[in-house]
Design a protein around this motif. Structure first.
Motif, PDB file in Angstrom:
ATOM      1  N   PHE A  70       0.834  -1.206   0.000  1.00 29.81           N
ATOM      2  CA  PHE A  70       0.000   0.000   0.000  1.00 29.81           C
ATOM      3  C   PHE A  70       0.872   1.261   0.000  1.00 29.81           C
ATOM      4  N   GLU A  74       0.965   4.045  -3.059  1.00 30.77           N
ATOM      5  CA  GLU A  74       0.750   5.481  -2.856  1.00 30.77           C
ATOM      6  C   GLU A  74       1.872   6.302  -3.473  1.00 30.77           C
ATOM      7  N   LYS A  75       3.132   5.834  -3.288  1.00 32.00           N
ATOM      8  CA  LYS A  75       4.276   6.559  -3.841  1.00 32.00           C
ATOM      9  C   LYS A  75       4.248   6.573  -5.371  1.00 32.00           C
ATOM     10  N   GLU A  78       1.620   9.004  -6.494  1.00 32.20           N
ATOM     11  CA  GLU A  78       2.082  10.380  -6.277  1.00 32.20           C
ATOM     12  C   GLU A  78       2.998  10.807  -7.414  1.00 32.20           C
ATOM     13  N   ALA A 103      -7.847   1.804  -3.273  1.00 32.85           N
ATOM     14  CA  ALA A 103      -6.791   2.785  -2.996  1.00 32.85           C
ATOM     15  C   ALA A 103      -6.112   3.272  -4.259  1.00 32.85           C
TER      16      ALA A 103
END
Length: 458
Positions: A70, A74-75, A78, A103
């Protein structure tokens, strides 16, 4: 053999899994990058662009929470919000994988995988990436277009008092839902005004639908404007929304509204009064929410006074009136327009014009521009293409004689009704009395020409 394409990055702390992935994917994709250390993901993404990233959910042997997966998801997002990420997960982690999709992951691959299913999942992910790129490109293009269009009035420019009054009126009424009637000769920029009104309105995020009523035949009027149902007539092979429905929430621009026959005017008035349309072949009305902008090059008030245009429809469409001055009445705008179109077409044709020769502006000012800004624009474009050197001289501009129309038609009057009558007679003679061809030459519908023939007793 089909050409390979697609760039894949696979990240997993198990080197054996990465080797198996590479062997499976190598025959099908152009580039396969593998990485055991997720810390290197940013470096890989900085060095090249990937269509699909395969990401392990757990990177430590004793970690089963999926937190690392997770974290790196996210990285990745981004770094690239359009990235397409597929989780590689053990069978027992399916619930976590579903949460990962929420997500931002695209899908997940269960270990041990089935080769055909894994390839199909990656191909689907690649199509999604392609779609995202296309959407991103279109958004960027639209943003650039909007930036250009949001310049005060785009290529609708002028410093003359008449144009300043037009701009002032646009600013006042654009933010309202008032119906606007734009008056002006052909080529003065009536559609530019309509688009400026829409662009500065509260409806600017919705559709702007333009309809040339002068080009619509009586038989197509209802189908085009109000839509039709499947089987409503011979060629109605599917349900189709009309222009009013397409403009839902936005603005509809009815150009050349003065060309409508009285029966069609009645139908349009009913729609405007009830704020609903009924598709041809349907019984149920469809509510409409539109901002109405209309335009005509005709003397519509005189037409209404003579019974050729419904007074009640005229009241309905011209809550606010904008009268566009012809170019011959705003000579002070000629230098601005010349500079604007020279830059525009200089970029288009890779031509550089440093200056206009002495006397050019006077020559352009003295010409009456019967075709208005549209004619002016075409003259500048043609002159730029045909000229040589970085200076345009008077000789480069080939303008017709001021009196050519008067000489051609033998005019000895400036009475508009008389001029119109003689022109119609001339065009009818040239077309051996064929009304359809004459109407086409005059830029009118057959219905509009018949009305003029009746008006002049021809």
């Amino acid at each position: 053999m089909a050409e390979k394409n697609g760039r894949i990055l696979a990240v997993d702390d198990n080197a054996d899994i990465l080797f198996a992935l590479k062997m499976l994917l190598k025959p099908h994709f152009e580039v396969i990058r593998t990485e055991t250390n997720p810390e290197n993901i940013p470096r890989h993404m900085a060095e090249e662009s990937f269509d699909v990233i395969l990401l392990d959910m757990n990177f430590n042997k004793d970690a089963i929470s999926g937190k690392e997966g997770f974290f790196w998801l996210e990285k990745i997002l981004e770094n690239d919000p359009e990235a397409v990420v597929l989780f590689i997960t053990a069978y027992g982690d399916v619930e976590k994988s579903v949460r990962a999709i929420k997500a931002g992951a695209t899908d997940f691959i269960i270990k041990p995988w089935q080769n055909e299913k894994l390839l199909a999942t990656i191909w689907s992910a690649m199509k999604l990436k392609s779609s995202r790129r296309e959407v991103s490109h279109l958004r960027a293009r639209q943003k650039e277009i909007n930036t250009l269009m949001d310049q005060p009035f785009a290529d609708f420019i002028g410093v003359s008092p008449g144009m300043q009054q037009v701009f002032k009126t646009i600013r006042k009424v654009a933010g309202t839902d008032a119906n606007v009637l734009i008056l002006g000769e052909n080529g003065t920029g009536k559609e530019l005004v309509a688009r400026a009104l829409h662009r500065h309105s509260l409806r600017k995020e919705e559709s702007f639908i333009s309809v040339d009523l002068g080009a619509l035949s009586e038989s197509l009027f209802e189908s085009e404007l109000f839509g039709h149902t499947k089987g409503a007539f011979t060629d109605a092979k599917a349900d189709r929304p009309g222009r009013f429905e397409l403009a839902q929430g936005g603005s509809i621009f009815l150009d050349e509204i003065g060309n409508l026959s009285l029966p069609l005017q009645a139908k349009l008035l009913t729609v405007l009064e009830r704020r609903e349309v009924i598709r041809v072949g349907a019984n149920k009305p469809t509510p409409i929410d539109i901002r109405l902008i209309s335009a005509t090059n005709m003397g519509i008030k005189q037409l209404a006074a003579e019974g050729g245009f419904r007074q009640d429809l005229l009241y309905r469409i011209n809550t606010v009136e904008i009268d566009l001055p012809p170019l011959r009445e705003r000579p002070e705008d000629i230098p601005l327009l010349a500079d604007h179109f020279l830059q525009l077409y200089g970029q288009k044709y890779k031509r550089r014009v440093d200056r206009l020769g002495a006397g050019v502006i006077k020559k352009l000012r003295d010409y009456p521009w019967p075709g208005n800004v549209r004619e002016f624009q075409h003259v500048i474009e043609r002159t730029l293409i045909m000229s040589e050197g970085d200076t345009l001289s008077e000789a480069d501009f080939q303008l017709s004689s001021h009196n050519s129309t008067q000489e051609e038609f033998g005019l000895d009057t400036y009475n508009l009704d008389e001029v119109e009558k003689r022109i119609i007679e001339k065009v009818l003679r040239n077309n051996a009395g064929n009304v359809s061809k004459a109407a086409a030459d005059l830029g009118l519908t057959r219905t509009s020409l018949y009305r003029r023939l009746e008006k002049h007793g021809l």
